[in-house]
Write an enzyme that holds these catalytic residues in place. Structure first.
Site, PDB file in Angstrom:
ATOM      1  N   GLU A 186      60.783  30.500  51.727  1.00 47.70           N
ATOM      2  CA  GLU A 186      60.773  29.032  51.360  1.00 47.70           C
ATOM      3  C   GLU A 186      61.890  28.592  50.905  1.00 47.70           C
ATOM      4  OE1 GLU A 186      58.089  31.119  50.132  1.00 47.70           O
ATOM      5  OE2 GLU A 186      57.514  31.325  52.269  1.00 47.70           O
ATOM      6  N   GLU A 191      48.571  31.976  44.613  1.00 42.27           N
ATOM      7  CA  GLU A 191      48.249  30.848  45.458  1.00 42.27           C
ATOM      8  C   GLU A 191      46.791  30.623  45.558  1.00 42.27           C
ATOM      9  OE1 GLU A 191      49.901  33.714  45.910  1.00 42.27           O
ATOM     10  OE2 GLU A 191      51.865  33.273  46.789  1.00 42.27           O
ATOM     11  N   HIS A 243      20.955  28.397  51.063  1.00 41.54           N
ATOM     12  CA  HIS A 243      21.530  29.378  50.592  1.00 41.54           C
ATOM     13  C   HIS A 243      20.735  30.747  51.081  1.00 41.54           C
ATOM     14  CE1 HIS A 243      23.286  31.312  46.611  1.00 41.54           C
ATOM     15  NE2 HIS A 243      23.867  32.118  47.988  1.00 41.54           N
TER      16      HIS A 243
END
Ligand SMILES: Cc1ncc(C[n+]2csc(CCOP(=O)(O)OP(=O)(O)O)c2C)c(N)n1
Length: 540
Positions: free
Chosen positions: A48, A67, A297
């Protein structure tokens, strides 16, 4: 999003008909500037670095020390600023660490423009160190669009497309993989076009929905996070008051869309089909606004809504509309959709629903999570923002810490831990001058504890309240659902959150008993910088 003026735009050369000496980097930063994406959340690597040559002084780089923290911060920032956030990740490994929170951003419908480095094009055939094989496939299916441009000069166009796709409803993350040698190549400036993001629903179906609402005897409104995302807070209040409708919050909503102190507020729907039907029993018309119908759920059976009830559903997500099992779904922006509902005929006269009964105040005989949440409610500064990730304390929070102001509550819609702590940093960064209170479980905190470093470095006014119960309590509670006597791996080792905070440059304090609680909370709420309070629940 208004397109921004460009102070340092590269010069156009009339002789050649192209802008002189324009690189991919120039063209990309020009676009970012004009989409107002001047904050880059990242964790850099070799692939990068050329992106950041001569880093422009009107941009800032916010470093996350893992990250997952990078994406969590970007998610909070994007939600707080209502614009996409720009993320820069290291090729495969960095994207891998980020995936949990990319999944959460996808479920949160948070617009993220994610870029990741890739090795130089010329060596890609030889599987170089730190390259990403099938780079565009890696973050799927939790990015809406993913691309590694075929040519370097296509990078700016890919960035523009990624931005617009991220910002289209349902908003979400997009991904561009950029080979490291692309940044110095020549490119043309790309126009930062304006692209509409508003969806207006089918007027015939909206008329049907508002007529049904006006004729219903006992209507219920169920609100979800899209109402808050689309800024339709006032519209929902008007709609509920006009119809004297009970207002429920959809299961697992990631945002607050209706004042929980309002006399029409009915409570939170559980993420369980049979219990949803029980809760909505007695309503003949259910108007779901900006939520799935319904997020559950656990496995459930039988009808989706009470017998004889009708359901209308406004959603900005065509995929959700297509799998919704019952009723009429209308794909629309929330603000426009709810405004259309407000134009309906005069509703029939209805008695006001019974107000919700709140639990009695707690005396403080025990330092339970309930008591802690009650004291946060009592002592928090007006206008403060709550970011929560404390699974077994969610119910107690509903009971003791009502959220009454718009855009003042954020949590993750995915159930993936490791979002709340960095998201609090992003929210604070996106809403400067406002106080953020992050209520985080001790287990949850450890998924992204490095986020404390960013909060300390950025000098943000965040009170991190760690609910220390020494366990993955939600899993212990869940074990009984499956008939387990106890869960494995749910006891946490001794963790010193004060030391973890201090090691990252943040002052911290420990609360063991009720006597110290209020003073510590007040100090954290008054502090100009971040502070952590580790609260031992029930003598842990
Ligand atoms: C990424 C991820 N890993 C594991 C889980 C499973 N999980 C759900 S709740 C929970 C416990 C969280 O502990 P804590 O933050 O201390 O909250 P408590 O349950 O004690 O309220 C875990 C591990 C998850 N939801 N997400």
């Amino acid at each position: 999003m208004p397109v921004q003026a460009t102070p340092n735009r590269p010069q156009f050369d009339p002789g050649s008909g192209t802008a002189a000496h324009i690189t991919v980097r120039d063209a990309v930063f020009d676009l970012l500037r004009r989409y107002n994406l001047r904050t880059i959340f990242g964790n850099p690597g070799s692939t990068e670095l050329p992106m950041f040559r001569d880093f422009p002084c009107d941009f800032r780089y916010v470093l996350g020390l893992q990250e997952c923290v990078v994406v969590g911060m970007a998610d909070g920032f994007a939600q707080a600023t209502r614009n996409a956030a720009l993320v820069n990740l290291h090729s495969a490994a960095g994207v891998g660490h980020a995936l949990g929170n990319i999944f959460t951003a996808y479920k949160n419908q948070t617009p993220l423009l994610i870029t990741a480095g890739q090795q130089a094009r010329s060596i890609l055939p030889y599987e170089p160190f730190l390259y990403a094989g099938n780079a565009t496939e890696f973050p799927r299916p939790y990015v809406k669009w993913s691309c590694e441009p075929a040519r370097a000069e296509d990078v700016p166009t890919a960035i523009a497309r990624a931005y617009h796709v991220a910002m289209q409803a349902p908003c979400g993350p997009t991904f561009v993989s950029i080979p490291v040698d692309d940044w110095e190549r020549p490119a043309a400036l790309t126009e930062a076009r304006r692209v509409s993001t508003t969806i207006s629903g089918d007027p015939v179906l909206l008329a049907e929905a508002r007529n049904a609402l006006s004729q219903a005897e006992h209507p219920a409104i169920v609100v979800g996070a899209s109402v808050a995302r689309d800024g339709a807070w006032d519209e929902v209040i008007c709609l509920a008051e006009r119809h004297r409708a009970s207002v429920w919050v959809s299961p697992m909503s990631g945002r607050n869309s209706f004042p929980e102190s309002h006399r029409l507020f009915a409570g939170f729907l559980p993420a369980n089909r049979e219990k949803i039907v029980d809760s909505l029993n007695g309503h003949d018309l259910i108007m779901v606004l900006g939520a799935p119908v319904f997020t559950v759920h656990v496995e459930g059976f039988g009808p989706f809504i009470p017998a004889g009830a009708q359901l209308f559903h406004l959603t900005d997500d065509p995929a959700i509309a297509s799998w919704t099992p019952v009723g009429v779904s209308i794909v629309t922006g929330m603000k426009l959709g709810i405004r259309a509902l407000l134009e309906g005929p005069q509703p029939r006269r209805r008695p006001a629903p019974k107000p919700l009964v709140r639990p009695a105040p707690l005396s403080g005989a025990r330092l339970s999570d309930r008591y802690l949440l009650q004291q946060i409610a009592a002592l928090r500064p007006p206008g403060s923002i709550i970011v929560e990730e404390a699974p077994s304390s969610r119910g107690p929070m509903h009971d003791h810490l009502p959220i009454a102001e718009k855009d003042s509550f954020y949590t993750c819609a995915s159930g993936g831990l490791g979002h709340g702590l960095p998201a609090a940093v992003g929210v604070a960064l996106g809403r400067p001058g406002e106080r953020v209170i992050a209520i985080i479980g001790d287990g949850s905190a450890m998924y992204a504890i490095q986020g404390l470093s960013a909060a300390a470095q950025l000098e943000l006014p965040i009170a991190f309240i760690i609910i220390k119960n020494g366990s993955y309590e939600a899993l212990n509670e869940f074990a009984s659902h499956f008939g387990l006597a106890q869960s494995v791996g749910s006891r946490l080792p001794q963790l010193d959150f004060c030391a973890l905070a201090q090691a990252q440059g943040m002052p911290a304090t420990r609360v063991i008993g009720v006597a110290e609680l209020d003073r510590s909370l007040q100090a954290a709420f008054a502090s100009e910088r971040s502070m952590l309070v580790e609260v031992h629940i029930d003598g842990t």
